[in-house]
Design a protein around this motif. Structure first.
Motif, PDB file in Angstrom:
ATOM      1  N   ILE A  32       7.750  -3.223  13.064  1.00  0.00           N
ATOM      2  CA  ILE A  32       8.836  -3.969  13.674  1.00  0.00           C
ATOM      3  C   ILE A  32       8.201  -4.967  14.638  1.00  0.00           C
ATOM      4  O   ILE A  32       7.412  -4.595  15.506  1.00  0.00           O
ATOM      5  N   GLN A  33       8.498  -6.221  14.417  1.00  0.00           N
ATOM      6  CA  GLN A  33       7.946  -7.266  15.274  1.00  0.00           C
ATOM      7  C   GLN A  33       8.917  -7.537  16.412  1.00  0.00           C
ATOM      8  O   GLN A  33      10.102  -7.809  16.178  1.00  0.00           O
ATOM      9  N   VAL A  34       8.390  -7.464  17.629  1.00  0.00           N
ATOM     10  CA  VAL A  34       9.155  -7.792  18.827  1.00  0.00           C
ATOM     11  C   VAL A  34       8.493  -9.020  19.425  1.00  0.00           C
ATOM     12  O   VAL A  34       7.289  -8.997  19.701  1.00  0.00           O
ATOM     13  N   ARG A  35       9.260 -10.081  19.570  1.00  0.00           N
ATOM     14  CA  ARG A  35       8.720 -11.342  20.088  1.00  0.00           C
ATOM     15  C   ARG A  35       9.528 -11.807  21.279  1.00  0.00           C
ATOM     16  O   ARG A  35      10.742 -11.634  21.313  1.00  0.00           O
ATOM     17  N   ILE A  36       8.814 -12.408  22.217  1.00  0.00           N
ATOM     18  CA  ILE A  36       9.459 -13.012  23.389  1.00  0.00           C
ATOM     19  C   ILE A  36       9.027 -14.470  23.406  1.00  0.00           C
ATOM     20  O   ILE A  36       7.829 -14.754  23.448  1.00  0.00           O
ATOM     21  N   ASN A  37       9.991 -15.395  23.378  1.00  0.00           N
ATOM     22  CA  ASN A  37       9.607 -16.803  23.362  1.00  0.00           C
ATOM     23  C   ASN A  37       9.462 -17.350  24.781  1.00  0.00           C
ATOM     24  O   ASN A  37       9.613 -16.624  25.766  1.00  0.00           O
ATOM     25  N   ILE A  42      14.473 -12.665  23.328  1.00  0.00           N
ATOM     26  CA  ILE A  42      13.826 -11.551  22.639  1.00  0.00           C
ATOM     27  C   ILE A  42      14.317 -11.472  21.192  1.00  0.00           C
ATOM     28  O   ILE A  42      15.520 -11.572  20.925  1.00  0.00           O
ATOM     29  N   TYR A  43      13.364 -11.266  20.292  1.00  0.00           N
ATOM     30  CA  TYR A  43      13.651 -11.079  18.870  1.00  0.00           C
ATOM     31  C   TYR A  43      13.017  -9.760  18.452  1.00  0.00           C
ATOM     32  O   TYR A  43      11.864  -9.493  18.760  1.00  0.00           O
ATOM     33  N   ALA A  44      13.782  -8.950  17.745  1.00  0.00           N
ATOM     34  CA  ALA A  44      13.260  -7.676  17.239  1.00  0.00           C
ATOM     35  C   ALA A  44      13.668  -7.535  15.785  1.00  0.00           C
ATOM     36  O   ALA A  44      14.861  -7.620  15.468  1.00  0.00           O
ATOM     37  N   GLY A  45      12.681  -7.371  14.914  1.00  0.00           N
ATOM     38  CA  GLY A  45      12.962  -7.271  13.497  1.00  0.00           C
ATOM     39  C   GLY A  45      13.616  -8.520  12.945  1.00  0.00           C
ATOM     40  O   GLY A  45      14.397  -8.461  12.007  1.00  0.00           O
ATOM     41  N   GLY A  46      13.328  -9.668  13.556  1.00  0.00           N
ATOM     42  CA  GLY A  46      13.879 -10.947  13.109  1.00  0.00           C
ATOM     43  C   GLY A  46      15.214 -11.306  13.730  1.00  0.00           C
ATOM     44  O   GLY A  46      15.694 -12.423  13.564  1.00  0.00           O
ATOM     45  N   ASP A  47      15.847 -10.378  14.462  1.00  0.00           N
ATOM     46  CA  ASP A  47      17.143 -10.636  15.082  1.00  0.00           C
ATOM     47  C   ASP A  47      16.989 -10.953  16.561  1.00  0.00           C
ATOM     48  O   ASP A  47      16.240 -10.282  17.271  1.00  0.00           O
ATOM     49  N   ALA A  48      17.726 -11.964  17.038  1.00  0.00           N
ATOM     50  CA  ALA A  48      17.781 -12.247  18.465  1.00  0.00           C
ATOM     51  C   ALA A  48      18.642 -11.159  19.106  1.00  0.00           C
ATOM     52  O   ALA A  48      19.758 -10.898  18.648  1.00  0.00           O
ATOM     53  N   ILE A  49      18.091 -10.490  20.111  1.00  0.00           N
ATOM     54  CA  ILE A  49      18.841  -9.408  20.751  1.00  0.00           C
ATOM     55  C   ILE A  49      18.698  -9.489  22.265  1.00  0.00           C
ATOM     56  O   ILE A  49      17.772 -10.086  22.794  1.00  0.00           O
ATOM     57  N   ASP A  50      19.617  -8.843  22.939  1.00  0.00           N
ATOM     58  CA  ASP A  50      19.577  -8.711  24.386  1.00  0.00           C
ATOM     59  C   ASP A  50      18.650  -7.550  24.734  1.00  0.00           C
ATOM     60  O   ASP A  50      18.534  -6.584  23.959  1.00  0.00           O
ATOM     61  N   ILE A  51      18.021  -7.636  25.886  1.00  0.00           N
ATOM     62  CA  ILE A  51      17.098  -6.577  26.334  1.00  0.00           C
ATOM     63  C   ILE A  51      17.774  -5.208  26.342  1.00  0.00           C
ATOM     64  O   ILE A  51      17.139  -4.194  26.047  1.00  0.00           O
ATOM     65  N   ILE A  94       5.058  -0.759  16.440  1.00  0.00           N
ATOM     66  CA  ILE A  94       5.741  -1.829  17.166  1.00  0.00           C
ATOM     67  C   ILE A  94       4.711  -2.920  17.426  1.00  0.00           C
ATOM     68  O   ILE A  94       3.690  -2.667  18.056  1.00  0.00           O
ATOM     69  N   SER A  95       4.980  -4.114  16.931  1.00  0.00           N
ATOM     70  CA  SER A  95       4.086  -5.252  17.153  1.00  0.00           C
ATOM     71  C   SER A  95       4.736  -6.183  18.159  1.00  0.00           C
ATOM     72  O   SER A  95       5.797  -6.755  17.899  1.00  0.00           O
ATOM     73  N   LEU A  96       4.114  -6.322  19.320  1.00  0.00           N
ATOM     74  CA  LEU A  96       4.658  -7.154  20.395  1.00  0.00           C
ATOM     75  C   LEU A  96       3.875  -8.445  20.500  1.00  0.00           C
ATOM     76  O   LEU A  96       2.645  -8.433  20.546  1.00  0.00           O
ATOM     77  N   GLN A  97       4.595  -9.560  20.521  1.00  0.00           N
ATOM     78  CA  GLN A  97       3.952 -10.855  20.713  1.00  0.00           C
ATOM     79  C   GLN A  97       4.807 -11.689  21.654  1.00  0.00           C
ATOM     80  O   GLN A  97       6.026 -11.724  21.528  1.00  0.00           O
ATOM     81  N   ASN A  98       4.130 -12.323  22.593  1.00  0.00           N
ATOM     82  CA  ASN A  98       4.846 -13.196  23.509  1.00  0.00           C
ATOM     83  C   ASN A  98       4.243 -14.590  23.479  1.00  0.00           C
ATOM     84  O   ASN A  98       3.134 -14.793  23.014  1.00  0.00           O
ATOM     85  N   ASP A  99       5.002 -15.532  23.973  1.00  0.00           N
ATOM     86  CA  ASP A  99       4.561 -16.910  24.096  1.00  0.00           C
ATOM     87  C   ASP A  99       3.788 -17.043  25.406  1.00  0.00           C
ATOM     88  O   ASP A  99       4.035 -16.291  26.348  1.00  0.00           O
ATOM     89  N   ARG A 100       2.881 -18.000  25.479  1.00  0.00           N
ATOM     90  CA  ARG A 100       2.145 -18.213  26.734  1.00  0.00           C
ATOM     91  C   ARG A 100       3.087 -18.575  27.877  1.00  0.00           C
ATOM     92  O   ARG A 100       2.771 -18.345  29.033  1.00  0.00           O
ATOM     93  N   GLY A 101       4.261 -19.102  27.553  1.00  0.00           N
ATOM     94  CA  GLY A 101       5.242 -19.480  28.570  1.00  0.00           C
ATOM     95  C   GLY A 101       6.212 -18.375  28.941  1.00  0.00           C
ATOM     96  O   GLY A 101       7.071 -18.561  29.796  1.00  0.00           O
ATOM     97  N   THR A 102       6.084 -17.209  28.313  1.00  0.00           N
ATOM     98  CA  THR A 102       6.954 -16.076  28.633  1.00  0.00           C
ATOM     99  C   THR A 102       6.747 -15.670  30.085  1.00  0.00           C
ATOM    100  O   THR A 102       5.614 -15.601  30.561  1.00  0.00           O
ATOM    101  N   SER A 103       7.844 -15.397  30.778  1.00  0.00           N
ATOM    102  CA  SER A 103       7.710 -14.973  32.178  1.00  0.00           C
ATOM    103  C   SER A 103       7.162 -13.547  32.234  1.00  0.00           C
ATOM    104  O   SER A 103       7.387 -12.741  31.321  1.00  0.00           O
TER     105      SER A 103
END
Length: 166
Positions: A32-37, A42-51, A94-103
């Motif tokens: 499951i990919q969890v991404r923070i732009n 936040i995106y989890a499993g391709g879906d935009a979701i609330d924390i 769980i695969s976590l990836q964030n953007d360099r601009g993520t707070s």
């Protein structure tokens, strides 16, 4: 800052060079990919979701209570010290990836939710098997729980997706 503290992570094993392509495709269901732009979305499993939804989404992915073919597989393993001998362990990572601009605030909030999801699964297992929460167990019992409910969180290198929006 002289701190020796950090976030504990157990990474999944590296795939072998001779691993078949078909196996790699099957294994994707276990990730499951969890991404923070850069806007802290936040995106989890391709879906935009609330924390507030992240913990439950991750718990559902890892436990896969209905054996959904789109969620993580389970593998029956012998667990040393477990009274029942074997347990169906989730292969979920769980695969976590964030953007360099993520707070930093968003990054830590996501980390907390991921760890909270695993801790709640461990507590549920501990209560069923031992009648106590995970942190109240003896060391050998905690070892069994960790083997049955692994915490596999992989962090990818931050990326530059775009400039941080204000």
């Amino acid at each position: 800052m002289g701190s020796n503290f950090g976030l504990s992570r157990q990474l999944p094993p590296m795939p072998t060079p001779d691993q078949e392509k078909q196996d790699q495709q099957i294994n994707r269901r276990n990730l499951i990919q969890v991404r923070i732009n850069s806007s802290d979305k936040i995106y989890a499993g391709g879906d935009a979701i609330d924390i507030s939804m992240l913990k439950d989404k991750v718990k559902d992915f890892l436990t896969n209570p209905t054996n959904d073919p789109n969620l993580s597989e389970k593998e029956v393993k012998e667990i040393e010290g477990y009274s029942k001998g074997t347990y169906a362990v989730s292969k979920g990572v769980i695969s976590l990836q964030n953007d360099r601009g993520t707070s930093y605030r968003a990054y830590i909030a996501v980390q907390n939710e991921l760890v909270k999801a695993v801790n709640e699964i461990r507590d549920d297992f501990s209560m069923r098997e031992y009648g106590k929460k995970y942190l109240q167990l003896e060391e050998d019992q905690q070892k069994v729980v960790k083997a049955c409910i692994p915490q596999l969180i992989s962090e990818a290198e931050p990326k530059d997706v775009g400039a941080r929006r204000k």
